[in-house]
Design a protein around this motif. Sequence first.
Motif, short mmCIF file in Angstrom:
data_model
loop_
_atom_site.label_atom_id
_atom_site.label_comp_id
_atom_site.label_asym_id
_atom_site.label_seq_id
_atom_site.Cartn_x
_atom_site.Cartn_y
_atom_site.Cartn_z
N GLY A 82 0.82 -1.20 0.00
CA GLY A 82 0.00 0.00 0.00
C GLY A 82 0.86 1.25 0.00
O GLY A 82 2.09 1.20 -0.06
N GLU A 83 0.19 2.40 0.13
CA GLU A 83 0.93 3.68 0.17
C GLU A 83 1.41 3.94 1.59
O GLU A 83 0.76 3.60 2.57
CB GLU A 83 0.00 4.80 -0.28
N GLY A 84 2.55 4.61 1.65
CA GLY A 84 3.03 5.06 2.96
C GLY A 84 3.50 3.95 3.86
O GLY A 84 3.53 4.11 5.08
N VAL A 85 3.88 2.82 3.31
CA VAL A 85 4.39 1.74 4.16
C VAL A 85 5.87 1.97 4.47
O VAL A 85 6.56 2.72 3.76
CB VAL A 85 4.24 0.35 3.49
N THR A 86 6.34 1.32 5.54
CA THR A 86 7.77 1.27 5.84
C THR A 86 8.16 -0.19 6.01
O THR A 86 7.57 -0.89 6.85
CB THR A 86 8.08 2.04 7.13
N ILE A 87 9.11 -0.64 5.21
CA ILE A 87 9.59 -2.03 5.30
C ILE A 87 11.07 -1.96 5.63
O ILE A 87 11.90 -1.59 4.79
CB ILE A 87 9.38 -2.79 3.97
N HIS A 88 11.41 -2.31 6.86
CA HIS A 88 12.78 -2.17 7.34
C HIS A 88 13.70 -3.25 6.78
O HIS A 88 13.24 -4.26 6.24
CB HIS A 88 12.79 -2.22 8.87
N PRO A 89 15.03 -3.08 6.96
CA PRO A 89 16.00 -4.07 6.50
C PRO A 89 15.72 -5.43 7.13
O PRO A 89 15.29 -5.52 8.29
CB PRO A 89 17.34 -3.53 7.02
N GLY A 90 16.00 -6.47 6.38
CA GLY A 90 15.86 -7.82 6.92
C GLY A 90 14.45 -8.36 6.84
O GLY A 90 14.22 -9.52 7.16
N HIS B 71 37.55 -25.03 27.49
CA HIS B 71 36.57 -25.24 26.40
C HIS B 71 36.11 -23.98 25.69
O HIS B 71 35.45 -24.07 24.66
CB HIS B 71 35.34 -25.97 26.96
N VAL B 72 36.37 -22.81 26.28
CA VAL B 72 35.80 -21.61 25.68
C VAL B 72 36.92 -20.75 25.11
O VAL B 72 37.87 -20.41 25.81
CB VAL B 72 35.01 -20.81 26.73
N SER B 73 36.81 -20.42 23.83
CA SER B 73 37.78 -19.50 23.26
C SER B 73 37.02 -18.29 22.75
O SER B 73 36.04 -18.41 22.03
CB SER B 73 38.54 -20.16 22.12
N ARG B 74 37.44 -17.14 23.19
CA ARG B 74 36.82 -15.89 22.76
C ARG B 74 37.21 -15.67 21.30
O ARG B 74 38.38 -15.59 20.97
CB ARG B 74 37.32 -14.77 23.65
N PRO B 75 36.21 -15.58 20.40
CA PRO B 75 36.58 -15.43 18.99
C PRO B 75 37.17 -14.05 18.72
O PRO B 75 36.88 -13.09 19.44
CB PRO B 75 35.24 -15.61 18.28
N ALA B 76 37.97 -13.98 17.69
CA ALA B 76 38.53 -12.69 17.27
C ALA B 76 37.41 -11.78 16.77
O ALA B 76 36.38 -12.26 16.28
CB ALA B 76 39.54 -12.92 16.16
N SER B 77 37.60 -10.51 16.92
CA SER B 77 36.61 -9.55 16.42
C SER B 77 36.53 -9.61 14.90
O SER B 77 37.56 -9.71 14.22
CB SER B 77 37.00 -8.14 16.85
N LEU B 78 35.32 -9.58 14.40
CA LEU B 78 35.12 -9.65 12.94
C LEU B 78 34.59 -8.34 12.38
O LEU B 78 34.30 -8.24 11.19
CB LEU B 78 34.17 -10.80 12.61
N GLY B 79 34.42 -7.33 13.23
CA GLY B 79 33.93 -6.03 12.76
C GLY B 79 32.50 -6.12 12.25
O GLY B 79 31.73 -6.99 12.68
N VAL B 80 32.15 -5.21 11.38
CA VAL B 80 30.80 -5.21 10.79
C VAL B 80 30.84 -6.09 9.55
O VAL B 80 31.48 -5.76 8.55
CB VAL B 80 30.37 -3.78 10.42
N MET B 81 30.17 -7.22 9.61
CA MET B 81 30.25 -8.20 8.53
C MET B 81 29.29 -7.85 7.39
O MET B 81 28.33 -7.09 7.58
CB MET B 81 29.94 -9.59 9.09
N ASP B 82 29.57 -8.41 6.23
CA ASP B 82 28.68 -8.23 5.08
C ASP B 82 27.26 -8.67 5.45
O ASP B 82 27.07 -9.74 6.03
CB ASP B 82 29.14 -9.13 3.93
N GLY B 83 26.30 -7.88 5.09
CA GLY B 83 24.92 -8.25 5.36
C GLY B 83 24.41 -7.71 6.69
O GLY B 83 23.26 -7.91 7.04
N PRO C 48 25.97 -10.91 10.02
CA PRO C 48 25.00 -10.64 8.96
C PRO C 48 23.57 -10.62 9.52
O PRO C 48 23.26 -11.38 10.44
CB PRO C 48 25.17 -11.83 8.01
N GLY C 49 22.76 -9.80 8.93
CA GLY C 49 21.35 -9.77 9.31
C GLY C 49 21.07 -8.91 10.53
O GLY C 49 19.92 -8.70 10.90
N CYS C 50 22.12 -8.40 11.20
CA CYS C 50 21.87 -7.49 12.33
C CYS C 50 21.43 -6.12 11.80
O CYS C 50 21.81 -5.71 10.70
CB CYS C 50 23.14 -7.30 13.15
#
Lengths: 346, 346, 346
Positions: free
Chosen positions: A110-118, B88-100, B117-119
């Motif tokens: 419709g008009e005026g919708v907002t569809i966010h990322p993801g 048993h626990v290893s802190r993963p390296a930082s990956l920054g802002v990933m694709d997606g 991704p997806g965040c």
Amino acid sequence: MASLADIAAQIGGHVVGDASLEIKRVAPIDEAREGDLTFIANPKYVAELETTQASAVIAAPGVESDRVALIVSDNPYLAFARAVEFLHVSRPASLGVMDGAHVHPEATLGEGVTIHPGCVVSAGARVGNGTILHPGVILYSDVEVGENCLLHANVIVREGCRLGDRVIVQPGAVIGSDGFGYAPDGGRYVKIPQVGIVEIGDDVEIGAASCIDRAALGVTRIGRGTKIDNLVQVGHNVVIGEDTILVSQVGIAGSTTIGNHCTFGGQGAAAGHLHIGNNVTIAARGAAAGNIPDGQVMSGAPAMPHKDWLKASMVFPRLPDIRREMQQLRKKVAQLEKQLEENQDP
Amino acid sequence: MASLADIAAQIGGHVVGDASLEIKRVAPIDEAREGDLTFIANPKYVAELETTQASAVIAAPGVESDRVALIVSDNPYLAFARAVEFLHVSRPASLGVMDGAHVHPEATLGEGVTIHPGCVVSAGARVGNGTILHPGVILYSDVEVGENCLLHANVIVREGCRLGDRVIVQPGAVIGSDGFGYAPDGGRYVKIPQVGIVEIGDDVEIGAASCIDRAALGVTRIGRGTKIDNLVQVGHNVVIGEDTILVSQVGIAGSTTIGNHCTFGGQGAAAGHLHIGNNVTIAARGAAAGNIPDGQVMSGAPAMPHKDWLKASMVFPRLPDIRREMQQLRKKVAQLEKQLEENQDP
Amino acid sequence: MASLADIAAQIGGHVVGDASLEIKRVAPIDEAREGDLTFIANPKYVAELETTQASAVIAAPGVESDRVALIVSDNPYLAFARAVEFLHVSRPASLGVMDGAHVHPEATLGEGVTIHPGCVVSAGARVGNGTILHPGVILYSDVEVGENCLLHANVIVREGCRLGDRVIVQPGAVIGSDGFGYAPDGGRYVKIPQVGIVEIGDDVEIGAASCIDRAALGVTRIGRGTKIDNLVQVGHNVVIGEDTILVSQVGIAGSTTIGNHCTFGGQGAAAGHLHIGNNVTIAARGAAAGNIPDGQVMSGAPAMPHKDWLKASMVFPRLPDIRREMQQLRKKVAQLEKQLEENQDP
């Protein structure tokens, strides 16, 4: 920021006192400071008018104060709700289909919708005018969402389900998950495909992480104006009327019908295949185990009239005393019997 | 893989036996094999030292063995927790802002963050140093997340809510959903906009699919070190103290305050607008229906002192016997009355 | 649309009446119209054959009708399930990895998979042939999903967890969240890292927003064919057998084992570290508080044999009467004692 006069006009009330006062925000009566508007919905709190730091108070007719300005309203709680809306809520501008949203070419917006990322809007889905889908909302194929709805992050609506207008869905709620139905086949269970849908009326609200199962065949139905809290389960083929309230963690088993203006308290429940009338209240933790006619107030599991439950619950902690007294009485009666016998056969 | 000496140094204990032993993993005492480290937290399990296949055991002072090496610790359970962490626990390296991942240009990210991704990190949101957002985490506008937090997949934090440092949130939890508040308007309900926030202290953990509602006005507050299990509901304007435990499927109704060091067992509950003190325990399925002072242990619904509930619960299954005996006693007493009357009027 | 003959061949039954009838859909007996197929699973509904508008009915041997065609089957409910599958469910074509899905290069995908937008398949994860991941499904590293599984939107499977073949997971369910384990350290709690996994057998179904916690060490296990409804909590290190049913909102505390062919009714529960045998039924809202041998049917909290609970529950509302009668009896007995004493000392 608005003048008391403007607020009164918006929320339906009249000012007693300085109508030009500038109000910054709405606050609870015990936290309010200068510049704040608060409210008294219950007459027993009128004494707080003497101590509140608020600049203005919404109150019922008959309340008076020489300390603070008043907005007089026949329904102060409702007027308070409207004041919060007026002062604190701003409808964001439409942002259209944002980068990172996936809208199928065969979906209709419709008009005026907002569809966010993801977000994912699948083939055949329809989104009405002014509706907002927060990030991560998933609409399966052929879903219909009405106008001016607000679907919060990660809400899922499965295939073919329909939402009316002005429906609000809190984050993570699931509409149209499969109902729980299996046919025994020897010792194993064979899934009965759940091919019905869910229909949700106008002005319904559904809480975070609540689940409304699709019908096995036909429709699971939530009536206009019904409000459902968080983590509530509504089974397949349930039919709920209008303006009914389901508080958090309630569970309604499959094929039960619930009327209008009912209330289920927190962690309450209804078994399956029941008929629950209009204006029924099931207290918190109550569990309806049979049909319930209009207007009943019920408690306990299995649910009984609330007054009976209250009385029985007060006796429950005394059960050990009752058993002890019973044993004493038994002894005494045995003694009396013996004595009488001795008296008769001297 | 680490030597027993290294492990003891890490977890705070001293080795009795061969400190050069190489340990591969931590395992439960009945599943442990050669190369494994296990623990005895409860003295009643000391006999298992004679049969365990583990190479080494964490135990309290005074425990002895000529079969296995020991790490002696004043708090073996805590030492075990640290050993699991170390091995048993290893802190993963930082990956920054990933694709997606979708990070708004007006959001602020600390150093060493990982945004999967997806965040979605919205305008005005702040993410502290070293924090990890697993896939699909949604931060609405103006959310603040502290340092070294771990937000698992599909966690949602709504607008303006604030998390301290080292907060862990399990998958699908919802922070800042609307509280459940409506003003009646005739037979209908008008939503009271929920314009408060949620504040979560340092070192809090929140379970999968749990929901913490934002305040109507003001703040819903979870104190430092409090641990919340899965599928828990915390209503609007609830205030929970420090180091309190809410086990799975607990529901806390709106505006209730809970103190420090409390424990709610699974499926427990508190009604709204209550004051629950410090060091209070509500047993599993217990439901607080009134204020509770410090230090009480309560069970049942409505909750009563645990000892009373235990005794009453043991009598409950005998209710049919009690009723039957009552009927017999009634008969006997009636008979006695009749006999006495006959005796007196011969 | 299919002929009655074709349907009967598919679902395992034989036609009595016009086998060439064209059937459009399956419908409940009271909603069915011309062209519909319906079923009678329970002999007490045979009378509805006289009034149904359906064109054909699935029924058990011995049922007869001169109004409608029949498909005669030894297990009409199972035949109905298969008829719904045959007429209403079409397996969609594989769509491969769709735009907007994030599949790590070190993940392994089988043939004929569908990975919808917004999914994340991490390093080391394996997805079997023919499996469908709906939008927003998150598989952490090293997850294994078998063949022909159906994971609905926003399902999360955390690191290292394993699903068998033909597993169905409803939207928003969480598999492999951390178990709830902390070691007390003074007044604070230190997290015990949860480094075990979850293993889910073939043909399991898991409901919307349900949470299956990973083991602290070792494995949380759900056996083949077990069906779990919505909003269910399964704690760490729980082991559930085959063909067991957990209805909505059930909670199973950590380290409890449950056998095969058990049923937990809605909102039921089991405390931790229990052994529950095979073929055990815990009625809705029942709470197992101790070990339960094979074949028991239990109700109440704490759970007791269902028959005992039924009888006691019927007495519960009469507790106020029982107390009142007890007081009357006490008075009468005291009076009798006094009278007897007076009789003896005249």
